[in-house]
Design a protein around this motif. Structure first.
Motif, PDB file in Angstrom:
ATOM      1  N   CYS A 177       0.744  -1.025   0.060  1.00  0.00           N
ATOM      2  CA  CYS A 177      -0.086   0.042  -0.138  1.00  0.00           C
ATOM      3  C   CYS A 177       0.808   1.143  -0.103  1.00  0.00           C
ATOM      4  O   CYS A 177       0.696   2.262   0.690  1.00  0.00           O
ATOM      5  CB  CYS A 177      -0.824   0.004   1.269  1.00  0.00           C
ATOM      6  SG  CYS A 177      -2.304   1.115   1.141  1.00  0.00           S
ATOM      7  N   MET A 208      11.600  13.545 -12.091  1.00  0.00           N
ATOM      8  CA  MET A 208      11.765  13.341 -10.796  1.00  0.00           C
ATOM      9  C   MET A 208      12.485  14.925 -10.422  1.00  0.00           C
ATOM     10  O   MET A 208      12.811  15.649 -10.846  1.00  0.00           O
ATOM     11  CB  MET A 208      13.150  12.294 -10.571  1.00  0.00           C
ATOM     12  CG  MET A 208      14.459  12.451 -11.202  1.00  0.00           C
ATOM     13  SD  MET A 208      15.377  13.421 -10.172  1.00  0.00           S
ATOM     14  CE  MET A 208      16.031  12.603  -8.802  1.00  0.00           C
ATOM     15  N   TRP A 209      12.088  14.768  -8.852  1.00  0.00           N
ATOM     16  CA  TRP A 209      12.450  16.143  -8.229  1.00  0.00           C
ATOM     17  C   TRP A 209      13.309  15.652  -6.844  1.00  0.00           C
ATOM     18  O   TRP A 209      13.189  14.533  -6.285  1.00  0.00           O
ATOM     19  CB  TRP A 209      11.421  17.006  -8.058  1.00  0.00           C
ATOM     20  CG  TRP A 209      10.850  16.796  -6.764  1.00  0.00           C
ATOM     21  CD1 TRP A 209      10.962  17.546  -5.355  1.00  0.00           C
ATOM     22  CD2 TRP A 209       9.787  15.857  -6.137  1.00  0.00           C
ATOM     23  NE1 TRP A 209      10.119  17.101  -4.467  1.00  0.00           N
ATOM     24  CE2 TRP A 209       9.587  15.935  -4.891  1.00  0.00           C
ATOM     25  CE3 TRP A 209       9.275  14.759  -6.914  1.00  0.00           C
ATOM     26  CZ2 TRP A 209       8.747  15.230  -4.239  1.00  0.00           C
ATOM     27  CZ3 TRP A 209       8.612  13.741  -6.161  1.00  0.00           C
ATOM     28  CH2 TRP A 209       7.953  14.017  -4.929  1.00  0.00           C
ATOM     29  N   SER A 210      13.911  16.643  -6.421  1.00  0.00           N
ATOM     30  CA  SER A 210      14.465  16.485  -4.899  1.00  0.00           C
ATOM     31  C   SER A 210      14.521  17.875  -4.397  1.00  0.00           C
ATOM     32  O   SER A 210      14.979  18.833  -4.970  1.00  0.00           O
ATOM     33  CB  SER A 210      15.954  15.817  -5.302  1.00  0.00           C
ATOM     34  OG  SER A 210      16.714  16.059  -3.840  1.00  0.00           O
ATOM     35  N   ARG A 231      13.646   4.376   4.750  1.00  0.00           N
ATOM     36  CA  ARG A 231      12.798   3.997   3.730  1.00  0.00           C
ATOM     37  C   ARG A 231      11.234   4.197   4.190  1.00  0.00           C
ATOM     38  O   ARG A 231      10.628   4.663   3.394  1.00  0.00           O
ATOM     39  CB  ARG A 231      13.028   2.547   3.343  1.00  0.00           C
ATOM     40  CG  ARG A 231      11.832   2.037   2.364  1.00  0.00           C
ATOM     41  CD  ARG A 231      12.405   2.467   0.918  1.00  0.00           C
ATOM     42  NE  ARG A 231      11.248   2.244  -0.224  1.00  0.00           N
ATOM     43  CZ  ARG A 231      11.324   2.389  -1.414  1.00  0.00           C
ATOM     44  NH1 ARG A 231      12.365   3.002  -1.826  1.00  0.00           N
ATOM     45  NH2 ARG A 231      10.376   2.364  -2.237  1.00  0.00           N
ATOM     46  N   GLY A 234       1.631  -4.528   4.600  1.00  0.00           N
ATOM     47  CA  GLY A 234       2.406  -4.833   5.532  1.00  0.00           C
ATOM     48  C   GLY A 234       2.785  -3.982   6.309  1.00  0.00           C
ATOM     49  O   GLY A 234       3.372  -4.300   7.255  1.00  0.00           O
ATOM     50  N   HIS A 254       2.962   3.842  -3.053  1.00  0.00           N
ATOM     51  CA  HIS A 254       2.434   4.912  -3.785  1.00  0.00           C
ATOM     52  C   HIS A 254       1.700   4.072  -4.987  1.00  0.00           C
ATOM     53  O   HIS A 254       0.561   4.458  -5.419  1.00  0.00           O
ATOM     54  CB  HIS A 254       3.526   5.800  -4.304  1.00  0.00           C
ATOM     55  CG  HIS A 254       3.005   7.187  -4.792  1.00  0.00           C
ATOM     56  ND1 HIS A 254       2.903   8.159  -4.203  1.00  0.00           N
ATOM     57  CD2 HIS A 254       2.482   7.458  -6.044  1.00  0.00           C
ATOM     58  CE1 HIS A 254       2.287   8.982  -4.796  1.00  0.00           C
ATOM     59  NE2 HIS A 254       2.190   8.733  -5.808  1.00  0.00           N
ATOM     60  N   LEU A 299       9.603  12.183   3.978  1.00  0.00           N
ATOM     61  CA  LEU A 299      10.454  11.399   5.139  1.00  0.00           C
ATOM     62  C   LEU A 299      11.849  12.076   5.322  1.00  0.00           C
ATOM     63  O   LEU A 299      12.289  12.438   6.321  1.00  0.00           O
ATOM     64  CB  LEU A 299      10.539  10.018   4.984  1.00  0.00           C
ATOM     65  CG  LEU A 299       9.131   9.402   4.905  1.00  0.00           C
ATOM     66  CD1 LEU A 299       9.561   7.788   4.728  1.00  0.00           C
ATOM     67  CD2 LEU A 299       8.459   9.526   6.231  1.00  0.00           C
ATOM     68  N   GLY A 326       5.523   0.050  -9.927  1.00  0.00           N
ATOM     69  CA  GLY A 326       6.446   0.827  -9.083  1.00  0.00           C
ATOM     70  C   GLY A 326       7.872   0.306  -8.957  1.00  0.00           C
ATOM     71  O   GLY A 326       8.363  -0.176  -9.780  1.00  0.00           O
ATOM     72  N   ALA A 374       1.036  -9.022   5.971  1.00  0.00           N
ATOM     73  CA  ALA A 374       1.858  -9.118   4.667  1.00  0.00           C
ATOM     74  C   ALA A 374       1.429 -10.347   3.999  1.00  0.00           C
ATOM     75  O   ALA A 374       0.734 -11.412   4.522  1.00  0.00           O
ATOM     76  CB  ALA A 374       3.360  -9.223   5.229  1.00  0.00           C
TER      77      ALA A 374
HETATM   78  C1  LIG Z   1      12.896   9.052   2.156  1.00  0.00           C
HETATM   79  C2  LIG Z   1      12.348   8.967   0.687  1.00  0.00           C
HETATM   80  C3  LIG Z   1      12.412  10.161  -0.181  1.00  0.00           C
HETATM   81  C4  LIG Z   1      11.995  10.314  -1.507  1.00  0.00           C
HETATM   82  N1  LIG Z   1      11.919  11.331  -2.205  1.00  0.00           N
HETATM   83  C5  LIG Z   1      11.711  11.317  -3.520  1.00  0.00           C
HETATM   84  C6  LIG Z   1      11.761  12.279  -4.312  1.00  0.00           C
HETATM   85  O1  LIG Z   1      12.113  13.518  -3.571  1.00  0.00           O
HETATM   86  N2  LIG Z   1      11.231  12.519  -5.406  1.00  0.00           N
HETATM   87  C7  LIG Z   1      10.881  11.277  -6.043  1.00  0.00           C
HETATM   88  O2  LIG Z   1      10.785  11.303  -7.706  1.00  0.00           O
HETATM   89  N3  LIG Z   1      11.075   9.980  -5.511  1.00  0.00           N
HETATM   90  C8  LIG Z   1      11.287  10.023  -3.966  1.00  0.00           C
HETATM   91  N4  LIG Z   1      11.127   9.041  -3.440  1.00  0.00           N
HETATM   92  C9  LIG Z   1      10.880   7.796  -4.029  1.00  0.00           C
HETATM   93  C10 LIG Z   1       9.336   7.461  -4.076  1.00  0.00           C
HETATM   94  O3  LIG Z   1       8.937   7.720  -2.825  1.00  0.00           O
HETATM   95  C11 LIG Z   1       9.425   5.792  -4.316  1.00  0.00           C
HETATM   96  O4  LIG Z   1       9.714   5.764  -5.516  1.00  0.00           O
HETATM   97  C12 LIG Z   1       7.765   5.467  -4.393  1.00  0.00           C
HETATM   98  O5  LIG Z   1       7.398   5.512  -3.104  1.00  0.00           O
HETATM   99  C13 LIG Z   1       7.778   3.888  -4.903  1.00  0.00           C
HETATM  100  O6  LIG Z   1       6.414   3.530  -4.633  1.00  0.00           O
HETATM  101  P1  LIG Z   1       6.184   1.963  -4.623  1.00  0.00           P
HETATM  102  O7  LIG Z   1       4.790   2.048  -4.302  1.00  0.00           O
HETATM  103  O8  LIG Z   1       6.625   1.203  -5.760  1.00  0.00           O
HETATM  104  O9  LIG Z   1       6.861   1.559  -3.361  1.00  0.00           O
HETATM  105  P2  LIG Z   1       6.758   1.709  -1.566  1.00  0.00           P
HETATM  106  O10 LIG Z   1       6.351   3.159  -1.682  1.00  0.00           O
HETATM  107  O11 LIG Z   1       8.189   1.246  -1.321  1.00  0.00           O
HETATM  108  O12 LIG Z   1       5.587   0.701  -1.245  1.00  0.00           O
HETATM  109  C14 LIG Z   1       5.762  -0.559  -1.322  1.00  0.00           C
HETATM  110  C15 LIG Z   1       4.910  -1.008  -0.013  1.00  0.00           C
HETATM  111  O13 LIG Z   1       4.906  -2.279  -0.134  1.00  0.00           O
HETATM  112  C16 LIG Z   1       5.000  -3.196   1.236  1.00  0.00           C
HETATM  113  N5  LIG Z   1       5.359  -4.499   1.043  1.00  0.00           N
HETATM  114  C17 LIG Z   1       6.452  -4.982   0.567  1.00  0.00           C
HETATM  115  N6  LIG Z   1       6.205  -6.383   0.566  1.00  0.00           N
HETATM  116  C18 LIG Z   1       4.927  -6.616   0.943  1.00  0.00           C
HETATM  117  C19 LIG Z   1       4.532  -8.259   1.311  1.00  0.00           C
HETATM  118  N7  LIG Z   1       4.897  -9.139   1.235  1.00  0.00           N
HETATM  119  N8  LIG Z   1       3.044  -7.788   1.981  1.00  0.00           N
HETATM  120  C20 LIG Z   1       2.435  -6.743   2.020  1.00  0.00           C
HETATM  121  N9  LIG Z   1       3.195  -5.501   2.010  1.00  0.00           N
HETATM  122  C21 LIG Z   1       4.142  -5.511   1.425  1.00  0.00           C
HETATM  123  C22 LIG Z   1       5.859  -2.283   1.651  1.00  0.00           C
HETATM  124  O14 LIG Z   1       5.852  -2.479   3.150  1.00  0.00           O
HETATM  125  C23 LIG Z   1       5.512  -0.781   1.246  1.00  0.00           C
HETATM  126  O15 LIG Z   1       4.644  -0.249   2.194  1.00  0.00           O
HETATM  127  C24 LIG Z   1      11.491   8.985  -2.023  1.00  0.00           C
HETATM  128  C25 LIG Z   1      11.568   7.623  -1.460  1.00  0.00           C
HETATM  129  C26 LIG Z   1      12.075   7.724  -0.129  1.00  0.00           C
HETATM  130  C27 LIG Z   1      12.049   6.332   0.848  1.00  0.00           C
END
Ligand SMILES: Cc1cc2nc3c(=O)[nH]c(=O)nc-3n(C[C@H](O)[C@H](O)[C@H](O)COP(=O)(O)OP(=O)(O)OC[C@H]3O[C@@H](n4cnc5c(N)ncnc54)[C@H](O)[C@@H]3O)c2cc1C
Length: 420
Positions: free
Chosen positions: A18, A328-330, A137, A43, A20, A54, A283, A88
């Motif tokens: 859950c 992307m941005w930062s 993270r 999870g 992004h 963050l 993602g 999970a």
């Molecule tokens: C501190 C930080 C700052 C960032 N800043 C930027 C920025 O400025 N600009 C930018 O472009 N990007 C930034 N990012 C990157 C961006 O946030 C990520 O690319 C994005 O969150 C990815 O989304 P996602 O859904 O793929 O993964 P995630 O957001 O990591 O979500 C995955 C989820 O899956 C859950 N999960 C995994 N395995 C299981 C399982 N077996 N059962 C149940 N749940 C599970 C995890 O616990 C997690 O909650 C940043 C990332 C971080 C960590």
């Protein structure tokens, strides 16, 4: 397997993760007319939140992780989206299309989306697990790091990538003495062109961030908690805490155990379908097929946003190919960085220096077509310059190097003229 109690629907779309991408997929399923069940397996056990704050506002103490939720407060209830909080996904039983859960339950899926994100890498050196040494993270990670960021604390950031530099800026703003250790010759080496990286480094140094480049960590030393970082040339950096930001690895274990194809991430085709047509991935976790060239995996907010939404639509049979529009941005101190399109592999780079010292770089191909834009400086100028570059790129306009380099030249008039 014990069938899980929950909302009774004929068919259920199940999303693992859950973050992004998972959140956007759930939204897309509902807004695109899915009337069956939607279950998010979360999870983390928190109200789903955005990660980018963050390393910025949360570490600076300006906000809490809960202040940036992924859904409006009443969205889940209103849209009948069921969240299994703190549960999970443990295994996928592909022949029966059941997902096994960590609490012993199971849930049937019509289509399954794996949006499992990525796992921060840790250092493989003695002392890496000492208290005071953290990766960043999750909201829990940020909550663990935050108390160390007190005025005068010595913070060593290992890794000069996007998250490392954001953490360095936030710790500095909180009054810490910050050293960034980077194995490469310059910070943000993978993500940004050399000139921009130089600009970022100078800016951080002007704020008293210290860089140690071209060095690796050989050991973290301490007595019950980390006290210093030893580098491969013998240098010892005393510290109060260490933030390790040396990249992430895609979370593929669930997919791998289920026999899905893995290729530096959960391998998907252009429609974000894995090697099992009932299972999708999106993602940070997924490596997608491009029109040409090898599979690609992106680790940024825009990719998770776009892929999550598209995966939701494709789970409903939309069959739209994913075409990445990299952006992307930062945010670091009061400056922002943005990169759109392709920043590497250009034939020529044209710099535009704005009056407020913002640096924009237009990356051109051999025919002067814009391939990408990068910028570092004020939010206003960077956003404007990058957006303008994207418009020119989309409309196939070649302003020429003189116009691009001249901050007085109104690029907007060119973009407007092309539409008129
Ligand atoms: C501190 C930080 C700052 C960032 N800043 C930027 C920025 O400025 N600009 C930018 O472009 N990007 C930034 N990012 C990157 C961006 O946030 C990520 O690319 C994005 O969150 C990815 O989304 P996602 O859904 O793929 O993964 P995630 O957001 O990591 O979500 C995955 C989820 O899956 C859950 N999960 C995994 N395995 C299981 C399982 N077996 N059962 C149940 N749940 C599970 C995890 O616990 C997690 O909650 C940043 C990332 C971080 C960590």
């Amino acid at each position: 397997m014990r069938p899980r109690r929950g909302p009774v629907h004929q068919e259920n779309m199940v999303i693992v993760g859950c973050g992004h991408a998972g959140a956007r997929a759930a939204q897309a399923l509902r807004t695109n007319g899915w009337h069956g069940g939607i279950t998010l397996v979360d999870g983390e056990g928190r109200t789903p939140y955005e990660r980018p704050p963050l390393s910025k506002a949360v570490l600076k103490g300006e906000s809490e992780a809960e202040d940036a939720p992924l859904f409006p407060a009443d969205f889940l209830a209103k849209n009948d989206i069921h969240v299994l909080k703190g549960v999970a996904a443990a295994a996928i039983d592909r022949p029966t299309r059941q997902l096994r859960l960590s609490d012993g339950g199971s849930i049937a899926y019509h289509r399954l989306l794996l949006a499992t994100g990525a796992e921060p890498r840790n250092l493989i050196v003695p002392g890496a697990d000492l208290p005071g040494s953290h990766t960043l993270r999750s909201a829990d990670d940020a909550a663990r790091i935050f108390p160390y960021l007190r005025p005068g604390a010595e913070i060593v950031i290992v890794g000069g990538g996007l998250i490392g530099l954001e953490a360095a800026a936030s710790a500095t703003v909180r009054g810490c003495k910050v050293t960034v250790v980077e194995a490469g010759p310059r910070p943000m080496m993978r993500a940004v062109p050399a000139e921009l990286s130089h600009e970022v480094r100078l800016f951080h140094e002007s704020k008293d961030v210290r860089f140690v480049l071209g060095r690796q960590v050989s050991e973290l030393e301490g007595d019950g908690r980390v006290r210093c970082v030893r580098l491969d040339d013998g240098t010892v950096l005393p510290c109060t805490a260490v933030v390790i930001s040396v990249g992430v690895s895609p979370r593929t274990a669930l997919a791998e155990a289920a026999g899905l194809e893995i290729d530096n991430g959960i391998a998907v085709d252009r429609f974000l379908r894995t090697s099992d047509p009932f299972i999708y991935a999106a993602g940070d976790a997924c490596a997608f097929e491009q029109v040409s060239g090898p599979r690609m995996r992106l680790e940024c907010w825009k990719n998770a946003e776009d892929q999550g939404t598209l995966a939701g639509r494709n789970m409903l049979g939309s069959d739209e190919a994913y075409v990445p529009l990299p952006w992307m941005w930062s945010d670091q101190f009061d400056r922002t960085m943005q990169i759109a399109g392709q920043a590497g592999g250009s034939a020529e780079d044209v710099r535009r220096r704005c009056p407020d010292s913002t640096l924009l770089i237009y990356h051109l191909d051999k025919d002067q077509m814009i391939l990408g834009i990068s910028g570092f400086g004020s939010i206003r100028e960077v956003s404007r310059g990058v957006r303008m570059g994207q418009l020119l790129m989309e409309r196939g306009i070649r302003p020429g190097r003189k116009a691009l380099a001249d901050p007085e030249f109104d690029l907007r008039s060119l973009a407007k003229a092309a539409v008129a």
